[in-house]
Design an enzyme around this catalytic site. Sequence first.
Site, short mmCIF file in Angstrom:
data_model
loop_
_atom_site.label_atom_id
_atom_site.label_comp_id
_atom_site.label_asym_id
_atom_site.label_seq_id
_atom_site.Cartn_x
_atom_site.Cartn_y
_atom_site.Cartn_z
NE ARG A 60 -4.09 1.80 2.18
CZ ARG A 60 -4.20 2.65 3.20
NH1 ARG A 60 -3.37 2.55 4.23
NH2 ARG A 60 -5.12 3.59 3.19
CG HIS A 64 -1.54 5.29 -0.53
ND1 HIS A 64 -2.28 5.86 0.49
CD2 HIS A 64 -2.35 4.33 -1.06
CE1 HIS A 64 -3.47 5.28 0.56
NE2 HIS A 64 -3.53 4.34 -0.36
CG ASP A 65 6.17 6.89 -3.54
OD1 ASP A 65 6.14 8.13 -3.38
OD2 ASP A 65 7.12 6.30 -4.09
CB VAL A 68 1.28 11.44 -4.70
CG1 VAL A 68 1.44 12.94 -4.44
CG2 VAL A 68 -0.07 10.96 -4.20
CG ASN A 92 -1.13 8.97 2.52
OD1 ASN A 92 -1.50 7.91 2.01
ND2 ASN A 92 -0.54 9.93 1.82
N PRO A 161 -7.53 6.93 -4.83
CG PRO A 161 -7.85 5.27 -6.42
CD PRO A 161 -6.79 5.94 -5.60
CG HIS A 191 -8.00 -4.21 -1.29
ND1 HIS A 191 -9.05 -3.34 -1.42
CD2 HIS A 191 -6.90 -3.45 -1.06
CE1 HIS A 191 -8.60 -2.10 -1.27
NE2 HIS A 191 -7.30 -2.14 -1.07
CB THR A 192 -5.93 -11.21 -2.03
OG1 THR A 192 -6.04 -12.55 -1.54
CG2 THR A 192 -4.47 -10.96 -2.38
CB THR A 241 -6.50 -16.57 3.05
OG1 THR A 241 -6.97 -16.17 1.74
CG2 THR A 241 -6.93 -18.00 3.32
#
Length: 319
Positions: A60, A64-65, A68, A92, A161, A191-192, A241
């Site tokens: 993540r 997020h880096d 931007v 953040n 987003p 998101h697993t 899981t």
Amino acid sequence: MANPASAAALLMLLALASTSSAQLSTGFYSSSCPGVYTTVKSVVQAAIAKEKRMGASIVRLFFHDCFVQGCDASLLLDDTASFQGEKMATPNNGSVRGFEVIDAIKSAVEKVCPGVVSCADILTIAARDSVVTLGGPNWDVKVGRRDSTTASFSGANNNIPPPTSGLANLTSLFAAQGLSQKDMVALSGAHTIGLARCTNFRAHVYNETNIDGAFAMTRQSGCPSTSGTGDNNLAPLDLQTPTVFENNYYKNLISKKGLLHSDQELFNGGATDAQVQSYVSSQSTFFADFVTGMIKMGDITPLTGSNGEIRKNCRRINY
């Protein structure tokens, strides 16, 4: 005077040299820091052994880096009295984590080859190693990025987003970074792994109808309906899981058990339903598309050549 043909050829060579120096490559550190990969991996594996969630946190950080100013380690910069970074921006603040692992990797890499490897590349390699350590696909990471001397608080607020995003908004925010809708659906499969805070899924589990009733009740039990109460309570993004990287995330979506509004939007009677179905049918298809997406995300406007710098400390620019 040199003949015009050879002068033109020389200009061509110079032009090629200047463009190729601005390209990332998998062999960028092959002579300057061949030990970088084993060094990063050992720190990442130790961090995940200590806390399984950390793998998702590092992936993540990378996302997020890169969204931007490109993949430039701008997210890693701390706020100071005279510098506003990205850590306190809405997506953040109180949410991104794992900075101390990046610090540990940086110090280990500096011992092996001081002043050579950027924080931006360290984060990129660490994201790959996190996916692999948790059972996901492997790929060769392109490197050669340099670190920014700037950050963008507004970029962090506007480009990443939010979990309330609908399909159109998700698609357009990824498109703004040169990523297709297909890339978006594949990259959402990160998101697993990982956990989300109650504040980010409360509205979905209490107010929305495209959710399995029993699943909604289960999640409500750990997330009070009143905003400001239990906001930081955690739940797994993949209820099956959350520390194994596979295709269960998509299976959950088909069962209407996506945790975030933005997750369930990928399978909600829209244009991406078929892609979700294909990943349920074939984990290898998901893995291949995820790798493609991660490589494309890593290519977002890197600083190369003499642009930017190689930070000594990932939290601050060199002085």
